[in-house]
Every structure is written in C-alpha cells, then in structure tokens.
Design an enzyme around this catalytic site. Structure first.
Site, PDB file in Angstrom:
ATOM      1  N   LYS A 251       6.328 -13.782  -2.582  1.00 27.32           N
ATOM      2  CA  LYS A 251       5.308 -12.713  -2.490  1.00 27.32           C
ATOM      3  C   LYS A 251       5.063 -12.125  -3.882  1.00 27.32           C
ATOM      4  O   LYS A 251       3.912 -11.880  -4.268  1.00 27.32           O
ATOM      5  CB  LYS A 251       5.789 -11.613  -1.526  1.00 27.32           C
ATOM      6  CG  LYS A 251       4.803 -10.453  -1.422  1.00 27.32           C
ATOM      7  CD  LYS A 251       5.274  -9.317  -0.523  1.00 27.32           C
ATOM      8  CE  LYS A 251       4.319  -8.150  -0.590  1.00 27.32           C
ATOM      9  NZ  LYS A 251       4.806  -6.928   0.058  1.00 27.32           N
TER      10      LYS A 251
ATOM     11  N   HIS B 288      -0.906  -8.565  -4.706  1.00 24.15           N
ATOM     12  CA  HIS B 288      -1.778  -7.584  -5.342  1.00 24.15           C
ATOM     13  C   HIS B 288      -0.998  -6.776  -6.379  1.00 24.15           C
ATOM     14  O   HIS B 288      -1.478  -6.491  -7.458  1.00 24.15           O
ATOM     15  CB  HIS B 288      -2.384  -6.669  -4.267  1.00 24.15           C
ATOM     16  CG  HIS B 288      -1.363  -6.108  -3.300  1.00 24.15           C
ATOM     17  ND1 HIS B 288      -0.413  -6.890  -2.690  1.00 24.15           N
ATOM     18  CD2 HIS B 288      -1.128  -4.840  -2.850  1.00 24.15           C
ATOM     19  CE1 HIS B 288       0.355  -6.130  -1.912  1.00 24.15           C
ATOM     20  NE2 HIS B 288      -0.066  -4.889  -1.991  1.00 24.15           N
TER      21      HIS B 288
ATOM     22  N   PHE C 228       7.480  -5.190   3.965  1.00 24.44           N
ATOM     23  CA  PHE C 228       7.352  -3.833   4.508  1.00 24.44           C
ATOM     24  C   PHE C 228       5.907  -3.615   4.958  1.00 24.44           C
ATOM     25  O   PHE C 228       5.044  -4.492   4.792  1.00 24.44           O
ATOM     26  CB  PHE C 228       7.782  -2.785   3.462  1.00 24.44           C
ATOM     27  CG  PHE C 228       6.833  -2.644   2.296  1.00 24.44           C
ATOM     28  CD1 PHE C 228       6.843  -3.564   1.254  1.00 24.44           C
ATOM     29  CD2 PHE C 228       5.916  -1.587   2.232  1.00 24.44           C
ATOM     30  CE1 PHE C 228       5.972  -3.437   0.172  1.00 24.44           C
ATOM     31  CE2 PHE C 228       5.044  -1.444   1.148  1.00 24.44           C
ATOM     32  CZ  PHE C 228       5.074  -2.378   0.121  1.00 24.44           C
ATOM     33  N   GLY C 229       5.660  -2.426   5.484  1.00 23.52           N
ATOM     34  CA  GLY C 229       4.294  -2.016   5.845  1.00 23.52           C
ATOM     35  C   GLY C 229       3.558  -3.017   6.715  1.00 23.52           C
ATOM     36  O   GLY C 229       4.033  -3.418   7.780  1.00 23.52           O
TER      37      GLY C 229
ATOM     38  N   ASP D 180      -1.518   3.051  -6.408  1.00 22.97           N
ATOM     39  CA  ASP D 180      -2.005   3.352  -5.077  1.00 22.97           C
ATOM     40  C   ASP D 180      -2.421   2.009  -4.509  1.00 22.97           C
ATOM     41  O   ASP D 180      -3.022   1.182  -5.202  1.00 22.97           O
ATOM     42  CB  ASP D 180      -3.164   4.338  -5.104  1.00 22.97           C
ATOM     43  CG  ASP D 180      -3.337   4.983  -3.733  1.00 22.97           C
ATOM     44  OD1 ASP D 180      -2.328   5.461  -3.179  1.00 22.97           O
ATOM     45  OD2 ASP D 180      -4.459   4.991  -3.195  1.00 22.97           O
ATOM     46  N   SER D 181      -2.047   1.789  -3.276  1.00 29.04           N
ATOM     47  CA  SER D 181      -2.305   0.470  -2.721  1.00 29.04           C
ATOM     48  C   SER D 181      -2.595   0.588  -1.239  1.00 29.04           C
ATOM     49  O   SER D 181      -2.364   1.638  -0.641  1.00 29.04           O
ATOM     50  CB  SER D 181      -1.089  -0.427  -2.950  1.00 29.04           C
ATOM     51  OG  SER D 181       0.066   0.175  -2.423  1.00 29.04           O
TER      52      SER D 181
ATOM     53  N   LYS E  95       8.472  -0.580  -2.934  1.00 27.70           N
ATOM     54  CA  LYS E  95       7.629  -0.803  -4.109  1.00 27.70           C
ATOM     55  C   LYS E  95       8.495  -0.897  -5.371  1.00 27.70           C
ATOM     56  O   LYS E  95       8.237  -1.731  -6.237  1.00 27.70           O
ATOM     57  CB  LYS E  95       6.636   0.340  -4.281  1.00 27.70           C
ATOM     58  CG  LYS E  95       5.505   0.363  -3.274  1.00 27.70           C
ATOM     59  CD  LYS E  95       4.581   1.493  -3.670  1.00 27.70           C
ATOM     60  CE  LYS E  95       3.396   1.661  -2.774  1.00 27.70           C
ATOM     61  NZ  LYS E  95       2.554   2.783  -3.213  1.00 27.70           N
TER      62      LYS E  95
END
Ligand code: IMP
Length: 202
Positions: free
Chosen positions: A179, A184, A156-157, A72-73, A15
C-alpha cells in the site's frame, strides 16, 4: 545527506506508521505525542483538503521550531456525489466505527451493479508550514472502485471497501509495504520530499 526533521501534526497512529514507513531513512518524523502537543486542538473548518491541511500545519507550526507537515485526506465516491470527501473521518456519525461506516456505504450503493459506476479515489494533501506560514502543499491521489463487500483486515478506515484494480484486491487485503508504494499518502509525501529538497528545508 543530513536527516530532515519534521513534525507530522496528527494524532492518527495509522497515518504516523504509514508516513514513517514511506519517509524512510532520510527523515526523523516526530508526531504530536512525541512533542507533548496532543492537548492542542484546532478546528478543521476548511472547505477543501488543502484548506484543512493548511489550517493544521499553520496552527501547530506556532508551537515548534521544526518544519510542520499536516495532511488532510479522505475518500471520494463518484456515485455518492463525492461523499464522504473532506468529511471522511466524521462521516455519518462520530460514534460509528469504520466497519459500520463501510457497511452503510456498501448498502447505499447496493443498486449499482456495474463496477465502473462504483469509481472512487483516495486523496491526500500535505502542507508544510513554518512559524505559522504555509510554504507549500502537495496532493496525491489513487483511483479505484468501491467493492461489493468488505474484504481484508489490514490498514484502517475505508481500506476494506477500496478495491485497487492493478493488484486485484482491496487496500485492506494488501500488505502495508505494498500500500505504501502506491497510496495517495505515498504520492503526496513523495512530491513533498522533492519540494523540500528544492527549498533546502533540512
Ligand atoms: P483526516 O485526514 O484526519 O481528516 O481523516 C481522513 C479520514 O479519511 C481517515 O480518518 C479515514 O477515514 C479516511 N482515510 C484517509 N486515508 C485513508 C487510507 O489510506 N485508508 C483508509 N481510509 C483513509
């Protein structure tokens, strides 16, 4: 324009990299590690993205004079009733890696063949706090579909299973610069920037 100094209250290196890239030259972004604050922990016990982002921003803003932003995502999948949602980081089990979490999601959705029924979105909320008080929060969303298999090794994620139709690829197949133009996190950070300018927080 004078550079805006902010503490981005996260320990997630991915992040930090994305936000530094999105923020560009108008910002000096510090993370928890830079200010030796990684030993401080706060419980994310909110019921929404906004509540969790507020909890983090307010908590860390008690330990610095800098304006603090926290995000927060997560990923919301319609066919799974919005899961993993605010539990994206803790989904299924803390010990599973994201490759396995992605595989399990694909398996759970193996009976859904119509791509339109595989709709999902990434959501990100940024809150800015100073001296323990939230000033404002901003949200960004990006809509897509859950792919039928994991694709790509960037990001990631849940990036390998998030298919983004306008570019006909998953987030994990997309170069980070791309990206960061549509994500978002990009959308949420951009509205935060607009609001910062209005509040003259420099
Ligand atoms: P938190 O905001 O630190 O609570 O964690 C959010 C979690 O949502 C991350 O650990 C990822 O699992 C997921 N997530 C959020 N944004 C992204 C993204 O851009 N790509 C992939 N996964 C994401």
């Amino acid at each position: 324009m004078k550079k805006i100094k902010l503490l981005f209250a996260t320990g997630n290196e991915n992040k930090v990299k994305e936000v530094k890239d999105i923020a560009g030259k108008n910002f000096d972004i510090y993370c928890l590690k830079d200010l030796n604050l990684t030993n401080l922990k706060v419980e994310e016990n909110g019921k929404t993205f906004i509540e969790n982002a507020k909890i983090k921003a307010e908590f860390y803003s008690n330990f610095t004079d800098l304006p603090v932003v926290a995000d927060d995502s997560g990923l919301e999948i319609d066919a799974l009733n919005g899961e993993p949602g605010i539990y994206s980081a803790r989904y299924l089990s803390d010990t599973l890696d994201y490759f396995d979490k992605c595989k399990i999601i694909i398996k759970k959705m193996s009976n859904i063949n119509n791509i339109k029924k595989r709709s999902a979105r990434f959501i990100c909320v940024f809150c800015l706090a100073q001296k323990g008080k939230t000033q404002f929060c901003k949200e960004g969303r990006v809509e897509g579909y859950i792919s039928f298999e994991l694709k790509g090794n960037k990001g990631f994620g849940y990036d390998p299973i998030f298919f983004y139709p306008p570019m006909n690829m998953t987030f994990a197949e997309m170069p980070l610069e791309e990206k960061n133009k549509i994500s978002h996190r990009f959308k949420a950070f951009n509205s935060l920037f607009e609001e910062l300018k209005k509040h003259s927080i420099y």
